[in-house]
Design a protein around this motif. Structure first.
Motif: not given
Length: 782
Positions: A352-364
């Motif tokens: 996960l280092l050296g990255k652009v991450l994208r997550i959805d904080v509205d669901r699990k």
């Protein structure tokens, strides 16, 4: 009336003279939204909107009613000329109203031959135009009368200013100096901050802005710039940082949920550690139910933690895109050269280092406290982490989404990032889904790890711009300006460099996709002499920010320590043109205040100076490989200046009639330094001489060390101090007084006078102890 010349006003920058257009409200001129009836010559650019033009029209016909018909037939043109000078883009000069403390003239400044002709034909008009009793007393004496109406600076007298090429060739454009450096100004917004790392807004209509300090506090400010005494957020007890200058750990990022107005959620990025273990943490908080200006600290929900193998390259940016997803920008883990694993963290999709991450904080999902967007590029790849949106990142420091052109929406959603380089280049990237930005195979346009760089499957995306370490050593990404107040800046990407304090800009040619570079300088001469504006800033540019209306700011400090309260927030101002009055008015939603308010008190000063800062020496432009995106090479070679510094300054006093600033005696300021070197010695080496109280003198070598040398070298535009020289190695300044002795510097001071010393002229030494320095543009350790 056709507006044939209006298109020219939209040009972003041109070279030319440093004129100083200014209206009677002490602000820049504008393009009226509608044609003017009486003062039609100022319909393209000036200081009147239709309301002001209507008021002048009423005054014009009131004057006509008080003058007999025959006189009015001969003098109506003169009457309109004089009344309409309130609409001139140089109205402040014509009326001696360059600041609020100067008495306003009742009649604009007139050129001698025009005044003499008008006196002969229509001097009776002045009785109705002016209440100035002294002027009325001179009506019978033509020479004294016209001398009274003259200006000290004849460049600005009416009507000659209408045909003055120096004043009109660039009118309404962003002014650039002879080297192409765009001249902008600043407005102080907040001060006394400890390494302000972020400025954000909540998109909730309140137009509050929030400034985060590296130590772990976030402060709430109201639109009037007053600050709430109680911190909005305080997690300093949990944040890992230190007082060491340059420590990259700490509270690093904050973002409000796109629907914050309804769900009251926000997200933070900070460093944590226990003993020798360190990691980054992304957490969600909620605002207190009882106080909308305070976070409920018990509401923290940890979303993600990533172990950090070293204490640097911690990333830190959080952003929400138009898609509603949270973008997280991590560093490569630290050390040098991304030495982790076979290819480094940045090229390893399972890290996960050296990255652009994208997550959805509205669901699990999948047992995670967040969801994975289904269109993330590596979903389903067993060798990749599904959070990864882009890779090949070294340490992206400050990224932003383009709001898009206010009229057409063009450019909306583009993601700009500044990625800090290793030891040769800094770069600006346009981040796309699935993009590989090359690190550690590539640094800027050039190969770093040649074996990786030769891998044709890398398919890395080149930056839109890269610059060498002769220009700067740590890029701070910025924003594309999309605000309302300064239309000439629309589409300009403004960013900076932390180490050199350089402000820079990129502008895209929409036809070719090429990005064109221009440095940004603080305006010289009168360019920034508007009330409330300044032309200097602290050198360590930490971050950029937007307010809710889209206006652009940056944060810098005079001492890059998480515990030093020397950080300031500056608003970027274009002194050449503003939006029409009333166009950019905001109506902030009401917010309940439960904490005491601390009014904002500006502390920085305008510093009179005769020229803008030149660009530094650059190495030859790097040739970019042929790739799929147009790129721009580093800027061309020019003389290297001193780093921008914060210095005391004051606005000059004024009499009733003033021209432009006389700078003949301002060649040197107290604290300026120069090097005197024997024949054959290279530039950057020599005996140090300092200017104090109108004279040059030498510095004794008692306590002289590399920190003092660093202050001198930085003033002279060198990036490195190689050696502090003692015992008059570079000769004695026997004909000069000894001005400083026992100089003890920490290294961050703006000049030697700010260091500790015995007092100017107080010494216990002779010229055989004259101090010197050896400075360099190149890192002596490489």
């Amino acid at each position: 009336m056709a507006r044939a010349g209006a298109g020219a006003l939209l040009a972003l920058w041109v070279l030319g003279a440093a004129a100083h257009p200014q209206c009677l409200d002490f602000r820049p001129p504008f393009r009226p939204p509608q044609l003017l009836r009486l003062c039609a010559q100022y319909s393209d650019f000036g200081c009147c909107d239709e309301g002001r033009d209507a008021e002048l029209t009423r005054r014009f016909w009131d004057l006509a009613s008080r003058v007999d018909t025959a006189e009015w037939a001969a003098c109506a043109g003169y009457a309109r000329d004089l009344l309409c000078q309130e609409c001139s883009p140089y109205a402040a000069h014509l009326y001696d109203a360059e600041d609020p403390f100067t008495p306003l003239r009742t009649v604009p400044g007139l050129c001698q031959d025009y005044c003499l002709d008008m006196w002969h034909k229509c001097r009776g008009l002045f009785r109705h135009l002016s209440t100035d009793q002294e002027l009325r007393a001179l009506e019978g004496n033509r020479a004294r009368f016209c001398r009274y109406l003259s200006l000290d600076d004849t460049d600005y007298c009416f009507p000659y200013l209408l045909v003055n090429k120096n004043l009109n060739s660039n009118l309404g454009h962003v002014v650039a100096d002879a080297k192409g450096c765009l001249q902008l100004c600043l407005e102080e917004v907040a001060n006394g901050l400890r390494n302000p790392v972020a400025m954000v807004h909540a998109r909730d209509g309140t137009h509050r802005f929030f400034v985060a300090e590296q130590v772990g506090l976030v402060w709430a400010y109201l639109p009037d710039r007053s600050r709430l005494e109680k911190p909005f957020l305080n997690i300093s007890w949990a944040v890992l940082t230190s007082p060491w200058q340059g420590d990259e750990r700490g509270f690093l990022g904050i973002a409000f949920h796109p629907r914050f107005r309804h769900n009251r959620r926000l997200y933070v990025y900070y460093s944590v550690g226990i003993r020798t273990s360190e990691w980054i943490r992304i957490s969600e908080f909620r605002v207190s139910e009882d106080d909308e200006n305070a976070v409920d600290h018990s509401s923290e929900r940890i979303l993600l933690e990533v172990k950090e193998p070293a204490s640097n390259h911690n990333g830190g940016q959080l952003l929400f895109g138009d898609d509603g997803y949270l973008y997280i920008f991590t560093g490569d883990g630290g050390m040098a050269g991304d030495p982790f694993g076979t290819f480094g963290n940045a090229q390893n999709k399972s890290a996960l280092l050296g990255k652009v991450l994208r997550i959805d904080v509205d669901r699990k999902e999948r047992g995670l406290p967040y969801g994975i967007p289904p269109d993330n590029p590596f979903v389903g790849d067993p060798a990749a982490q599904p959070e990864v949106y882009a890779l090949g990142v070294r340490n992206m420091w400050r990224c932003s989404f383009d709001r898009g052109d206010p009229a057409s929406g063009a450019g909306r959603g583009r993601l700009f990032c500044g990625d800090v380089g290793q030891n040769k280049f800094e770069e600006v990237d346009l981040v796309e889904r699935g993009g590989n930005y090359g690190w550690r195979a590539r640094e800027g346009f050039e190969c770093y790890d040649r074996s990786l760089c030769a891998n044709s499957s890398l398919n890395d995306v080149l930056p839109i711009f890269a610059y060498p370490h002769t220009i700067g050593k740590s890029v701070t990404g910025g924003y594309v300006y999309r605000g309302c107040e300064y239309p000439n800046l629309n589409g300009l990407y403004i960013f900076g460099d932390f180490m050199t304090g350089r402000l820079m800009s990129l502008h895209e040619n929409p036809g070719t996709g090429q990005w064109h570079y221009s440095e940004i300088c603080m305006g010289h001469g009168q360019t920034c002499e508007f009330p409330g504006l300044i032309n200097n800033y602290y050198p360590y540019i930490i971050s950029f920010g937007e307010d809710e209306a889209g206006e652009l700011y940056f944060m810098s400090t005079g001492e890059p320590s998480a515990t030093a309260p020397r950080g300031v927030v500056y608003k970027i101002i274009d002194p050449s043109r503003r939006a029409p009055p009333g166009k950019c008015q905001i109506q902030p939603a009401q917010v309940k205040i439960r904490s005491r308010l601390i009014p904002f008190v500006p502390k920085e000063k305008f510093i009179p100076k005769t020229r803008s800062t030149a660009r530094p020496t650059a190495r030859a432009p790097t040739r970019a490989p042929r790739r799929r995106r147009p790129t721009v090479a580093p800027p061309p070679p020019t003389p290297r200046p001193a780093r921008p510094t914060q210095q005391p300054g004051s606005r000059r006093g004024g009499g009733r009639r003033r021209g432009r600033l006389n700078s003949a005696n301002r060649a040197f300021r107290d604290g300026d330094v120069r090097l005197v070197r024997p024949a054959g010695l290279s530039s950057g080496s020599g005996r140090v001489e300092v200017f104090v109280g109108g004279r040059w003198g030498t510095v004794c070598d008692d306590s002289w060390n590399i920190n003092g040398a660093a202050v001198v070298c930085r003033q002279l535009g060198f990036a490195y101090a190689v050696r502090a020289v003692k015992s008059a190695e570079f000769g004695q300044g026997g004909s000069l007084p000894i001005l400083l002795d026992n100089v003890r510097c920490a290294g961050w001071e703006r000049n030697l006078l700010e260091c500790q010393h015995n007092g100017v002229g107080t010494h216990n030494c002779e010229h055989d102890e004259d101090a010197g320095v050896v400075c360099s543009h190149q890192n002596p350790d490489l």
